[in-house]
Design an enzyme around this catalytic site. Structure first.
Site, PDB file in Angstrom:
ATOM      1  N   MET A  84      -1.887   5.932  -0.410  1.00 49.22           N
ATOM      2  CA  MET A  84      -2.179   4.499  -0.292  1.00 49.22           C
ATOM      3  C   MET A  84      -1.268   3.695  -1.203  1.00 49.22           C
ATOM      4  O   MET A  84      -0.835   4.174  -2.242  1.00 49.22           O
ATOM      5  CB  MET A  84      -3.637   4.234  -0.682  1.00 49.22           C
ATOM      6  N   SER A 141       0.072  10.489  -3.151  1.00 44.44           N
ATOM      7  CA  SER A 141      -1.236   9.985  -3.575  1.00 44.44           C
ATOM      8  C   SER A 141      -2.293  10.541  -2.630  1.00 44.44           C
ATOM      9  O   SER A 141      -2.432  11.755  -2.523  1.00 44.44           O
ATOM     10  CB  SER A 141      -1.243   8.448  -3.610  1.00 44.44           C
ATOM     11  N   THR A 142      -3.008   9.695  -1.896  1.00 43.37           N
ATOM     12  CA  THR A 142      -4.086  10.155  -1.033  1.00 43.37           C
ATOM     13  C   THR A 142      -3.567  11.160  -0.002  1.00 43.37           C
ATOM     14  O   THR A 142      -2.615  10.887   0.718  1.00 43.37           O
ATOM     15  CB  THR A 142      -4.720   8.972  -0.284  1.00 43.37           C
ATOM     16  N   HIS A 148      -0.954  11.091  -7.802  1.00 41.37           N
ATOM     17  CA  HIS A 148      -2.043  10.303  -8.374  1.00 41.37           C
ATOM     18  C   HIS A 148      -3.300  11.176  -8.379  1.00 41.37           C
ATOM     19  O   HIS A 148      -3.838  11.506  -7.315  1.00 41.37           O
ATOM     20  CB  HIS A 148      -2.291   9.042  -7.548  1.00 41.37           C
ATOM     21  N   ASP A 159       3.402   2.577  -4.393  1.00 43.98           N
ATOM     22  CA  ASP A 159       4.040   3.231  -5.537  1.00 43.98           C
ATOM     23  C   ASP A 159       5.067   4.249  -5.039  1.00 43.98           C
ATOM     24  O   ASP A 159       4.773   5.067  -4.170  1.00 43.98           O
ATOM     25  CB  ASP A 159       2.977   3.928  -6.393  1.00 43.98           C
TER      26      ASP A 159
END
Length: 357
Positions: free
Chosen positions: A291, A171-172, A197, A294
């Site tokens: 973050m 993600s991030t 993401h 998940d």
């Protein structure tokens, strides 16, 4: 937020008066965030950074007088600070945003839809979450992109299906983490499925960027794609979950629009759980920076199914949320710095290729 904690000081940089006003109002209404000013262009931003000493910058991708990329390069060289890019949902906007992440921006959001009021609350929550996270992030030096190694030609004009499968989630900070991992993989690596993401429209640009800069053939996944060695398949952003499935003796990609999981579609947990069910011990998995949580439960399911599982370590993660949660759940066989993950992913593959097994 503890009462003694200082608010995150934010400078909004955008040439649109409407967007400046909207971002200022959104962030100013959030607990723990203080908008200290707004700038109309990079030159104005440069002076206000000196005067106001913000902790986080939101930066428009497309700026007058000096483009956002040039400004970001100068900023990261002279006064590195956390920057959240604000990008348009266009092909050009996606390309520039991915370049900004390579240079040193820590995250990005798309421009708010000012004419869709019912979406503003969700947008506000995401923007505030990313600004708060940006303030906590450790700025890291970016490794320069290297020329892609030579790809292997298909033997006899045919592509080879894969016996083992690599699955990656992030993600991030993930676009840059994935770039480092993918560029270190050889052209005969097992087939790779990736859930990052990322907004719709950006996933295609990201896949194309990785295709140009790695020895692998990288594409945005389509339903029914046969998973081939030396190929990587990126989940389409926002709209579809990516799953691993079987079609006879072959592995294939499956896309669906079922409900978001952990607030995400695509969800890393969805990909990892499908890989655990369909391939089990034939999977090698890595959960990278991001973050939230998940992918943590999915990585645990993979470990329990006999897969080799890896989590990125805290020191090299931009945000040690997702991999950190996996470590708490004892889901990772190995916890490794980013520069050692590619080797771990292909360790068994190289051994089997050497012995002919």
């Amino acid at each position: 937020m503890p009462a003694t904690a200082k608010p995150v000081r934010v400078l909004v940089v955008d040439d649109s008066a409407l967007i400046r006003k909207l971002l200022t109002e959104i962030l100013g209404a959030q607990d723990g965030i203080e908008v200290v000013g707004a700038a109309t262009d990079p030159y104005d931003a440069r002076e206000k950074i000196k005067q106001l000493e913000p902790g986080v910058l939101t930066l428009d991708v497309e700026m007058p007088k000096m483009d956002g990329i040039t400004f970001l390069r100068n900023l990261m060289r002279l006064r590195p600070m956390p920057v959240v890019m604000v990008s348009s949902l266009t092909e050009a906007g996606a390309e520039v945003t991915l370049e900004a992440l390579e240079i040193g921006a820590v995250d990005f959001v798309t421009k708010p839809k000012v004419d869709v009021s019912h979406e503003l609350q969700a947008y506000s929550d995401v923007l505030a979450e990313k600004v708060r996270a940006a303030a906590r992030m450790r700025l890291q030096a970016r490794s320069a992109a290297t020329p892609a190694p030579q790809r292997l030609a298909a033997v006899g004009g045919r592509l080879k299906t894969t016996d083992r499968v690599i699955v990656l989630g992030a993600s991030t900070g993930g676009t840059e983490a994935l770039r480092e991992v993918l560029t270190a993989l050889p052209p005969d690596a097992p087939g790779i499925l990736i859930t990052q993401h990322i907004p719709a429209g950006f996933s295609k640009a990201f896949a194309e960027r990785m295709d140009r800069n790695t020895a692998l053939s990288v594409k945005e996944a389509a339903d029914g794609d046969v998973v081939m060695s030396g190929h990587a398949y990126v989940a389409p952003g926002t709209d579809y979950h990516l799953r691993l499935a079987r079609d006879g003796a072959r592995y294939v990609c499956r896309l669906d629009t079922s409900a978001p999981v952990n607030r995400h579609r695509p969800s890393v947990d969805v990909l990892f759980r499908s890989a655990a069910e369909q391939a089990g011990a034939n999977v090698v998995a890595a959960l990278l920076t991001g973050m939230g949580d998940d992918g943590a439960e999915g990585l645990l399911a993979l470990r329990e199914a006999g897969a080799h599982t890896v989590a990125q370590d805290e020191a090299t993660s931009l945000v040690w949320g997702m991999p950190g949660e996996a470590v708490k759940r004892d889901a990772a066989v190995q916890v490794l710095p980013l520069n050692r993950i590619a080797a771990a992913l292909i360790r068994d593959h190289r051994e089997s290729a050497r012995t002919g097994i």
